[in-house]
Design a protein around this motif. Sequence first.
Motif, mmCIF file in Angstrom:
data_model
loop_
_atom_site.group_PDB
_atom_site.id
_atom_site.type_symbol
_atom_site.label_atom_id
_atom_site.label_comp_id
_atom_site.label_asym_id
_atom_site.label_seq_id
_atom_site.Cartn_x
_atom_site.Cartn_y
_atom_site.Cartn_z
ATOM 1 N N ALA A 67 0.825 -1.201 0.000
ATOM 2 C CA ALA A 67 0.000 0.000 0.000
ATOM 3 C C ALA A 67 0.865 1.258 0.000
ATOM 4 C CB ALA A 67 -0.927 -0.004 1.211
ATOM 5 N N ILE A 68 1.884 1.283 0.844
ATOM 6 C CA ILE A 68 2.767 2.451 0.928
ATOM 7 C C ILE A 68 3.515 2.649 -0.388
ATOM 8 C CG2 ILE A 68 4.837 3.374 2.039
ATOM 9 C CD1 ILE A 68 3.862 1.966 4.620
ATOM 10 N N GLU A 69 4.028 1.564 -0.944
ATOM 11 C CA GLU A 69 4.794 1.657 -2.192
ATOM 12 C C GLU A 69 3.947 2.258 -3.319
ATOM 13 O OE1 GLU A 69 7.078 -1.202 -5.470
ATOM 14 O OE2 GLU A 69 6.315 -2.056 -3.609
ATOM 15 N N ASN A 70 2.725 1.778 -3.472
ATOM 16 C CA ASN A 70 1.892 2.267 -4.564
ATOM 17 C C ASN A 70 1.365 3.676 -4.294
ATOM 18 O OD1 ASN A 70 2.062 0.171 -6.509
ATOM 19 N ND2 ASN A 70 0.780 -1.106 -5.208
ATOM 20 N N ALA A 71 1.122 3.996 -3.035
ATOM 21 C CA ALA A 71 0.739 5.368 -2.697
ATOM 22 C C ALA A 71 1.882 6.322 -3.025
ATOM 23 C CB ALA A 71 0.365 5.463 -1.222
ATOM 24 N N GLN A 72 3.102 5.907 -2.704
ATOM 25 C CA GLN A 72 4.266 6.734 -3.020
ATOM 26 C C GLN A 72 4.407 6.934 -4.530
ATOM 27 O OE1 GLN A 72 7.283 4.388 -1.052
ATOM 28 N NE2 GLN A 72 7.287 5.712 0.765
ATOM 29 N N ARG A 73 4.079 5.936 -5.308
ATOM 30 C CA ARG A 73 4.175 6.062 -6.765
ATOM 31 C C ARG A 73 3.183 7.103 -7.287
ATOM 32 N NH1 ARG A 73 4.186 0.928 -10.368
ATOM 33 N NH2 ARG A 73 5.142 2.477 -11.750
ATOM 34 N N LEU A 74 1.968 7.106 -6.735
ATOM 35 C CA LEU A 74 0.989 8.094 -7.184
ATOM 36 C C LEU A 74 1.447 9.517 -6.843
ATOM 37 C CD1 LEU A 74 -2.454 6.413 -6.392
ATOM 38 C CD2 LEU A 74 -1.617 7.120 -8.643
ATOM 39 N N VAL A 75 2.139 9.661 -5.720
ATOM 40 C CA VAL A 75 2.636 10.975 -5.331
ATOM 41 C C VAL A 75 3.881 11.352 -6.127
ATOM 42 C CG1 VAL A 75 3.615 12.321 -3.424
ATOM 43 C CG2 VAL A 75 1.641 10.835 -3.027
ATOM 44 N N LYS A 76 4.869 10.455 -6.190
ATOM 45 C CA LYS A 76 6.152 10.769 -6.812
ATOM 46 C C LYS A 76 6.082 10.792 -8.328
ATOM 47 C CE LYS A 76 9.941 9.010 -5.224
ATOM 48 N NZ LYS A 76 10.967 8.049 -4.762
ATOM 49 N N GLU A 77 5.428 9.807 -8.930
ATOM 50 C CA GLU A 77 5.435 9.685 -10.386
ATOM 51 C C GLU A 77 4.310 10.458 -11.064
ATOM 52 O OE1 GLU A 77 5.849 5.588 -11.720
ATOM 53 O OE2 GLU A 77 6.813 5.070 -9.819
ATOM 54 N N ALA A 78 3.168 10.579 -10.387
ATOM 55 C CA ALA A 78 2.028 11.242 -11.013
ATOM 56 C C ALA A 78 1.732 12.622 -10.428
ATOM 57 C CB ALA A 78 0.782 10.359 -10.888
ATOM 58 N N GLY A 79 2.323 12.947 -9.287
ATOM 59 C CA GLY A 79 2.124 14.263 -8.713
ATOM 60 C C GLY A 79 0.855 14.431 -7.909
ATOM 61 N N CYS A 80 0.274 13.326 -7.449
ATOM 62 C CA CYS A 80 -0.941 13.432 -6.627
ATOM 63 C C CYS A 80 -0.612 14.054 -5.271
ATOM 64 C CB CYS A 80 -1.561 12.047 -6.417
ATOM 65 S SG CYS A 80 -2.295 11.342 -7.907
ATOM 66 N N ASP A 81 -1.582 14.778 -4.727
ATOM 67 C CA ASP A 81 -1.437 15.343 -3.389
ATOM 68 C C ASP A 81 -1.867 14.353 -2.315
ATOM 69 O OD1 ASP A 81 -0.698 18.039 -4.263
ATOM 70 O OD2 ASP A 81 -2.761 18.171 -4.986
ATOM 71 N N ALA A 82 -2.708 13.397 -2.706
ATOM 72 C CA ALA A 82 -3.250 12.425 -1.757
ATOM 73 C C ALA A 82 -3.734 11.211 -2.532
ATOM 74 C CB ALA A 82 -4.404 13.036 -0.966
ATOM 75 N N VAL A 83 -4.053 10.131 -1.798
ATOM 76 C CA VAL A 83 -4.585 8.929 -2.428
ATOM 77 C C VAL A 83 -5.914 8.576 -1.779
ATOM 78 C CG1 VAL A 83 -2.280 8.060 -2.984
ATOM 79 C CG2 VAL A 83 -3.396 7.336 -0.842
ATOM 80 N N LYS A 84 -6.686 7.735 -2.456
ATOM 81 C CA LYS A 84 -7.970 7.287 -1.914
ATOM 82 C C LYS A 84 -8.030 5.771 -1.921
ATOM 83 C CE LYS A 84 -11.959 7.609 -4.222
ATOM 84 N NZ LYS A 84 -12.475 6.221 -4.172
ATOM 85 N N ILE A 85 -8.586 5.213 -0.838
ATOM 86 C CA ILE A 85 -8.804 3.775 -0.752
ATOM 87 C C ILE A 85 -10.250 3.520 -0.348
ATOM 88 C CG2 ILE A 85 -6.392 3.282 -0.189
ATOM 89 C CD1 ILE A 85 -7.230 2.864 2.694
ATOM 90 N N GLU A 86 -10.727 2.295 -0.599
ATOM 91 C CA GLU A 86 -12.113 1.939 -0.332
ATOM 92 C C GLU A 86 -12.242 1.006 0.870
ATOM 93 O OE1 GLU A 86 -13.696 2.133 -4.978
ATOM 94 O OE2 GLU A 86 -14.052 0.332 -3.764
ATOM 95 N N ARG A 87 -13.426 1.098 1.505
ATOM 96 C CA ARG A 87 -13.883 0.170 2.537
ATOM 97 C C ARG A 87 -13.214 0.400 3.885
ATOM 98 N NH1 ARG A 87 -11.587 -2.874 -0.954
ATOM 99 N NH2 ARG A 87 -10.445 -4.096 0.567
ATOM 100 N N GLY A 88 -13.769 -0.351 4.846
ATOM 101 C CA GLY A 88 -13.173 -0.412 6.173
ATOM 102 C C GLY A 88 -12.339 -1.685 6.267
ATOM 103 N N GLY A 89 -12.449 -2.411 7.360
ATOM 104 C CA GLY A 89 -11.714 -3.665 7.515
ATOM 105 C C GLY A 89 -10.216 -3.464 7.416
ATOM 106 N N THR A 90 -9.560 -4.320 6.627
ATOM 107 C CA THR A 90 -8.103 -4.221 6.490
ATOM 108 C C THR A 90 -7.689 -2.909 5.826
ATOM 109 O OG1 THR A 90 -8.216 -5.448 4.400
ATOM 110 C CG2 THR A 90 -7.771 -6.720 6.388
ATOM 111 N N SER A 91 -8.611 -2.275 5.089
ATOM 112 C CA SER A 91 -8.273 -0.993 4.465
ATOM 113 C C SER A 91 -7.965 0.063 5.511
ATOM 114 C CB SER A 91 -9.417 -0.516 3.570
ATOM 115 O OG SER A 91 -9.561 -1.345 2.436
#
Length: 296
Positions: A100-124
């Motif tokens: 999760a951290i690795e892919n969130a970092q990719r959205l920030v570093k490679e695509a320039g996102c300010d934040a990420v979004k995930i779905e659901r509760g539980g393990t999310s």
Amino acid sequence: MTARTRVTIPRLAEMKAAGEPIVMVTAYDHPSAQVVEKAGVDVVLVGDSAAMVVLGHDSTVPVGMTEMLVLAAAVRRGLTVPLLVGDLPFGSYERSDEQAIENAQRLVKEAGCDAVKIERGGTSVDRARAIVRAGIPVMGHVGLTPQTVGLLGGFKAQGRTAASAARIAAEARALADAGCFALVFEAIPSAVTEILMEQVDVPVIGIGAGPATDGQVLVFHDLLGISTGHTPKFVKRYAEVREAMTTGVAAYAADVRGRVFPGPEHGYPIDPDESAELRRLLDGRPPLPWARSAPG
């Protein structure tokens, strides 16, 4: 026109506190980003709904990080003011906190996102907490969660019983407690949303969740009438752009077939002497095969 200040996460909290509605749009490419930027939108989400809206799939599940990075980077290049949030697609964060951290970092570093979004509760919730601890802002998403639509029995409203609404409330509280700076409530009865709003203190963006949320989000292609097929109950069309697009392309096709387009105004000039010189240079050479007259 007064220049707008770039929207930040603290600014969204201020908007909630002041009762100032938050405007969010889901967009997937550079031209769309330029439109929502000029229109004054506060938050832009690059959603995994791109799988259905622009890639032709029947669910959000097939889209992966490769596509999301390309789309998010294109949107980033069209934005200056709005906060940019990128969806973590199905399969990109469920396996472990590290994934999760690795892919969130990719959205920030490679695509320039300010934040990420995930779905659901539980393990999310655990994944959200890990991503936040890694220094990346997270937006949560409860109610109708398209990535797990099979478990929910299809694309339909959630929280229509007290028990299921209580589950959504628990998920929302857990995501907020994990550090999510905002939540999306999707396809939840308006009366339930009013009650759930008392359960969380972070900004809530609704889509099919009634007017009690702190803001609203719609898909760019839905609100402008570009999409076809089933239109969700919660969509309001503010234009019929697809009809205008079809009319425009049909007019172009008619002009080409009628040899009306291109006209003289669409061509580039050349000095007559240069044209004559070209003819002299080519004089006596055999015509190219495709320029020969067809046999009679």
